[in-house]
Design a protein around this motif. Sequence first.
Motif, PDB file in Angstrom:
ATOM      1  N   SER A  68       0.925  -1.329  -0.079  1.00 17.12           N
ATOM      2  CA  SER A  68      -0.191   0.083   0.414  1.00 17.12           C
ATOM      3  C   SER A  68       0.762   1.134   0.098  1.00 17.12           C
ATOM      4  O   SER A  68       1.008   2.220  -0.667  1.00 17.12           O
ATOM      5  CB  SER A  68      -0.784   0.271   1.277  1.00 17.12           C
ATOM      6  N   ARG A  94       1.116   3.777  -3.112  1.00 19.54           N
ATOM      7  CA  ARG A  94       1.446   5.409  -3.147  1.00 19.54           C
ATOM      8  C   ARG A  94       1.979   6.430  -3.601  1.00 19.54           C
ATOM      9  O   ARG A  94       2.037   6.659  -4.084  1.00 19.54           O
ATOM     10  CB  ARG A  94       0.830   5.554  -1.489  1.00 19.54           C
ATOM     11  N   GLU A 142      -2.770   9.516   1.705  1.00 22.11           N
ATOM     12  CA  GLU A 142      -3.227   8.631   2.591  1.00 22.11           C
ATOM     13  C   GLU A 142      -2.162   6.834   1.896  1.00 22.11           C
ATOM     14  O   GLU A 142      -3.064   6.797   0.662  1.00 22.11           O
ATOM     15  CB  GLU A 142      -3.525   8.006   3.277  1.00 22.11           C
ATOM     16  N   ARG A 156      -3.356   3.155   1.261  1.00 21.27           N
ATOM     17  CA  ARG A 156      -4.589   2.028   1.516  1.00 21.27           C
ATOM     18  C   ARG A 156      -4.378   0.830   0.370  1.00 21.27           C
ATOM     19  O   ARG A 156      -3.492   0.688   0.111  1.00 21.27           O
ATOM     20  CB  ARG A 156      -5.834   3.511   0.442  1.00 21.27           C
ATOM     21  N   GLU A 157      -5.017   0.174   0.623  1.00 18.01           N
ATOM     22  CA  GLU A 157      -4.825  -1.362   0.605  1.00 18.01           C
ATOM     23  C   GLU A 157      -5.337  -1.344  -0.738  1.00 18.01           C
ATOM     24  O   GLU A 157      -6.256  -0.437  -1.531  1.00 18.01           O
ATOM     25  CB  GLU A 157      -5.777  -2.229   1.073  1.00 18.01           C
ATOM     26  N   GLU A 158      -5.029  -1.921  -1.524  1.00 18.26           N
ATOM     27  CA  GLU A 158      -4.575  -1.925  -3.068  1.00 18.26           C
ATOM     28  C   GLU A 158      -4.736  -3.576  -3.780  1.00 18.26           C
ATOM     29  O   GLU A 158      -4.455  -4.499  -3.150  1.00 18.26           O
ATOM     30  CB  GLU A 158      -3.260  -1.852  -3.480  1.00 18.26           C
TER      31      GLU A 158
END
Length: 122
Positions: free
Chosen positions: A44, A48, A98, A100-102
């Motif tokens: 994540s 990002r 931020e 984040r889950e991917e």
Amino acid sequence: MTKQRILFDTDPGVDDALALLYLHRHPNIELLGITTVFGNASISVTTRNARFLAEAWGIKAPVHAGAPVPLNWSGAPHPYPVHVHGANGLGDYPIAQEAREEKDTAARFIVDTVRQNPRQVR
């Protein structure tokens, strides 16, 4: 001279950030896409970071998340090299986005891109 068509598979910490900038600015390279893996930080965070760098440098290539753990993962925790890359993977450079889950979409993207560009992608 024909441009080299490149897919860049990366775990953007500070070292790969510089490599990404070189690829983007090189006149003989066409960056087709950026795929990410865990390594210098979690998937994540590296994804990002890749999106942050692409946006900051005007890179139009798409970013796709890849593997969150090694293929031979035993479930043991993976210590990230925060002493080298900082807690955010980019030397603690301030990033407003931020992590984040991917969803893992890199493998499909790589296969599709190579099929669309036979014998052209490196």
